[in-house]
Design a protein around this motif. Structure first.
Motif, PDB file in Angstrom:
ATOM      1  N   PRO A 303      49.413  -1.438  48.837  1.00  0.00           N
ATOM      2  CA  PRO A 303      48.264  -1.594  48.128  1.00  0.00           C
ATOM      3  C   PRO A 303      48.370  -1.978  46.665  1.00  0.00           C
ATOM      4  O   PRO A 303      49.402  -1.990  46.199  1.00  0.00           O
ATOM      5  CB  PRO A 303      47.854  -0.055  48.049  1.00  0.00           C
ATOM      6  N   ASP A 368      47.419   6.769  47.379  1.00  0.00           N
ATOM      7  CA  ASP A 368      46.365   7.158  48.190  1.00  0.00           C
ATOM      8  C   ASP A 368      44.858   6.808  47.594  1.00  0.00           C
ATOM      9  O   ASP A 368      44.216   6.997  48.386  1.00  0.00           O
ATOM     10  CB  ASP A 368      46.437   8.770  48.287  1.00  0.00           C
ATOM     11  N   GLU A 369      45.003   6.241  46.356  1.00  0.00           N
ATOM     12  CA  GLU A 369      43.633   5.981  45.966  1.00  0.00           C
ATOM     13  C   GLU A 369      43.813   4.673  45.033  1.00  0.00           C
ATOM     14  O   GLU A 369      43.411   4.480  43.878  1.00  0.00           O
ATOM     15  CB  GLU A 369      43.092   6.950  44.970  1.00  0.00           C
ATOM     16  N   PRO A 370      43.870   3.595  45.809  1.00  0.00           N
ATOM     17  CA  PRO A 370      44.288   2.395  45.336  1.00  0.00           C
ATOM     18  C   PRO A 370      43.088   1.544  44.885  1.00  0.00           C
ATOM     19  O   PRO A 370      41.764   1.821  45.178  1.00  0.00           O
ATOM     20  CB  PRO A 370      45.200   1.415  46.167  1.00  0.00           C
ATOM     21  N   SER A 372      42.902  -1.613  45.941  1.00  0.00           N
ATOM     22  CA  SER A 372      42.490  -2.132  47.382  1.00  0.00           C
ATOM     23  C   SER A 372      43.620  -1.551  48.139  1.00  0.00           C
ATOM     24  O   SER A 372      45.002  -1.476  47.778  1.00  0.00           O
ATOM     25  CB  SER A 372      42.636  -3.799  47.169  1.00  0.00           C
ATOM     26  N   PRO A 373      43.449  -1.310  49.606  1.00  0.00           N
ATOM     27  CA  PRO A 373      44.512  -1.012  50.430  1.00  0.00           C
ATOM     28  C   PRO A 373      45.432  -1.937  50.698  1.00  0.00           C
ATOM     29  O   PRO A 373      46.497  -1.289  51.590  1.00  0.00           O
ATOM     30  CB  PRO A 373      43.842  -0.337  51.641  1.00  0.00           C
ATOM     31  N   VAL A 374      45.285  -3.157  50.573  1.00  0.00           N
ATOM     32  CA  VAL A 374      45.995  -4.348  50.706  1.00  0.00           C
ATOM     33  C   VAL A 374      46.520  -5.020  49.680  1.00  0.00           C
ATOM     34  O   VAL A 374      45.835  -5.054  48.572  1.00  0.00           O
ATOM     35  CB  VAL A 374      45.777  -4.982  51.735  1.00  0.00           C
TER      36      VAL A 374
END
Length: 564
Positions: A303, A368-370, A372-374
């Motif tokens: 992330p 866990d709270e990025p 962006s997840p990628v």
């Protein structure tokens, strides 16, 4: 373990070693150095100051601080100059001279008597050049960076080179601000010494040097004007003396697992596209190659955690205050190779086992709270880029991720400059701008991939559109931009075959970039291409004859080591 050789390292060859030692020491005495100091381990300080390099303005103070640390730890510091690369002061582009600087660093580290070296750099091609040179020389080495600028102010908002410089230039082109205001902004964008204040290429490479283990922990993001930057320099000098007694070589630090760690950090930072080329070149000096497929796997697993411009809102001074690289590495711990060794003799696991400090979660997000997840960067493939291209999805417009459009083609940088703002240019916001002949072979691969929005569209409020080239773009830039198309047009890649009106399709979800033209038509067009004019004489001829394409880091072919 053998004691450091000091001044006896690499004696000049007169056919008589004792005479060579005697002559060297006699000349060393002429510098006014005592016999006691001449018997100590010698620590080289590879410095790159220049009046043409604003990022390195505090270089003399850093050299002094490193020297202080070397002396305190019982070594003899010896500064030597190398090529200095100031991005905006070089023609045609600093990228042409990165490899030259790497050769300078490598040869001087090998040729001169030193037991270890501290390399001081900052401006964005400088740090990769030093890491490349260190990898090839494979002598104990520490990277020390100059640090990022502090921000300026304009009408109540912070400004930092060079993301904000592009934002204001876009406003000026669109007629939103006048000549007087852009001239005022010009004086407020870069108000201190140091590298660009955002997560551009210089800051990205500073963070990568630390992630690789080539810099001391916690030193990547300290601002240039902070007193702790001088403390970091002093500690780097002390560490170099320890390296002289207990060598850890670059080849032991920059291993394949460490390079994978660095690519993960790059993704989490939302860092510069240029870092892919530079890290590939550094790894290539050691015979290491991370494939585009592996790059995409790393990106999809990692992330974006850092909320800095050009991807987010903050600046490098915020990143340092928020916890810096230590905080990022701790969040990435489950994904990292923890047994990698650093130049301080510790593994990454040992570093991360230490107690964590405070973290500002507005700047460095939790896993866990990025943001962006990628990851921020991906490699593209397809009929337009058989050997790949790079796309910074973290800095692009999501509504343009799946796009088919008509090509509006510029044949060269000169053609772009001459026509992009012409009132008669046939272009709409749904078109795709294409720039050819800006790759490593044709033009040295300048940061021209950030094609300007044609002024008539900019004045109509268009802020972004798909742009494609074989060039690079600044790490401080943003937009829906496909870069590093390979093979480049000048090397006979399909990009050379693109004509006005052709259809091109970008798919970020499929990681593809395709020219929607029949293969036989592409082949026919390529058969008609003209060869690139050959340069004659000096380094530029050597560069043009031997430069590799972007997927191999744009290194010179005789400098890269065959893959192991």
């Amino acid at each position: 373990m053998a004691e450091p050789l000091g001044l006896d390292n690499g004696l000049t060859n007169y056919g008589d070693r004792d005479f060579a030692r005697y002559l060297r020491r006699s000349m060393a005495h002429s510098m006014g150095i005592s016999g006691e100091l001449l018997s100590r381990p010698v620590i080289g300080i590879a410095a790159s100051p220049s009046d043409f390099n604003n990022c390195h303005r505090y270089m003399p103070q850093l050299v002094e601080a490193v020297s202080r640390g070397v002396l305190a730890a019982g070594g003899l510091p010896r500064m030597f100059p190398t090529v200095s690369l100031g991005e905006v002061f070089l023609n045609p582009t600093s990228m042409v001279y990165r490899n030259l600087m790497s050769m300078d660093v490598e040869e001087m580290v090998r040729a001169q008597p030193m037991d270890a070296v501290v390399m001081i750099g900052g401006c964005d091609k400088t740090v990769p050049a030093q890491l490349m040179g260190a990898a090839s020389a494979n002598r104990p080495a520490i990277q020390l960076v100059t640090g990022p600028m502090s921000t300026g102010r304009h009408k109540g908002e912070r400004l930092g080179a060079c993301t904000d410089c592009r934002r204001f230039w876009g406003k000026f082109r669109a007629g939103e601000i006048d000549q007087g205001e852009i001239q005022t902004v010009e004086t407020r964008l870069a108000t201190t010494a140091g590298t660009c204040a955002v997560m551009g290429t210089a800051s990205t490479m500073a963070c990568i040097a630390e992630a690789l283990g080539m810099s001391l922990p916690g030193t990547a993001a300290i601002p240039a004007v902070d007193s702790q930057r001088l403390v970091a320099a002093e500690e780097s000098g002390k560490a170099a003396v320890r390296l002289a007694h207990s060598p850890v070589l670059p080849s032991q630090v920059m291993t394949e697992p460490a390079v994978e760690n660095a690519f993960r950090v790059l993704m989490a930072l939302g860092g510069s596209t240029n870092a892919i080329i530079h890290l590939t070149a550094v790894a290539g000096r050691l015979g290491i190659r991370i494939s585009p497929q592996r790059l995409n796997e790393i990106s999809d697993e990692t992330p974006v955690l850092v909320d800095l411009k050009p991807v987010g809102e903050g600046y490098m001074e915020d990143f340092h205050a928020a916890g810096g690289m230590g905080a990022v590495l701790r969040e990435l711990r489950p994904l990292l190779n923890l047994d990698c060794l650093a130049i301080d003799g510790r593994t990454l696991r040992e570093r991360l086992d230490e107690p964590a400090g405070w973290v500002d979660r507005k700047v460095i997000r939790s896993f866990d709270e990025p943001v962006s997840p990628v990851g921020g960067l991906i490699a593209l493939h397809g009929s337009l880029a058989p050997d790949g291209a790079i796309f910074k999805r973290a800095a692009a417009t999501p509504s343009l991720f799946e796009k088919e459009g008509r090509a509006v083609v510029f044949e060269s940088l000169e053609d772009l400059a001459a026509r992009v703002d012409a009132p008669e240019l046939d272009v709409t916001a749904d078109d795709i701008l294409v720039l050819k002949n800006a790759g490593p072979l044709a033009a040295g691969m300048p940061e021209a991939g950030y094609l300007p929005i044609p002024s008539k569209l900019a004045r109509a409020g268009i802020k972004d559109m798909v742009r494609i080239s074989d060039a690079r773009m600044s790490g401080t830039a943003y937009g829906t931009i496909v870069l590093h198309v390979s093979p480049e047009a000048a090397a006979g890649g399909p990009l050379e075959a693109v004509r006005n009106g052709d259809r091109i399709r970008l798919s970020v979800s499929r990681k593809t970039i395709d020219l929607l033209v029949e293969p036989e038509d592409i082949a026919r067009r390529l058969a008609q291409r003209q060869p690139v004019p050959q340069k004659r004489g000096g380094y530029q001829e050597l560069y043009q004859r031997t430069v590799l394409q972007a997927p191999d880091g744009c290194d010179l072919d005789f400098l890269a080591r065959p893959r192991g």
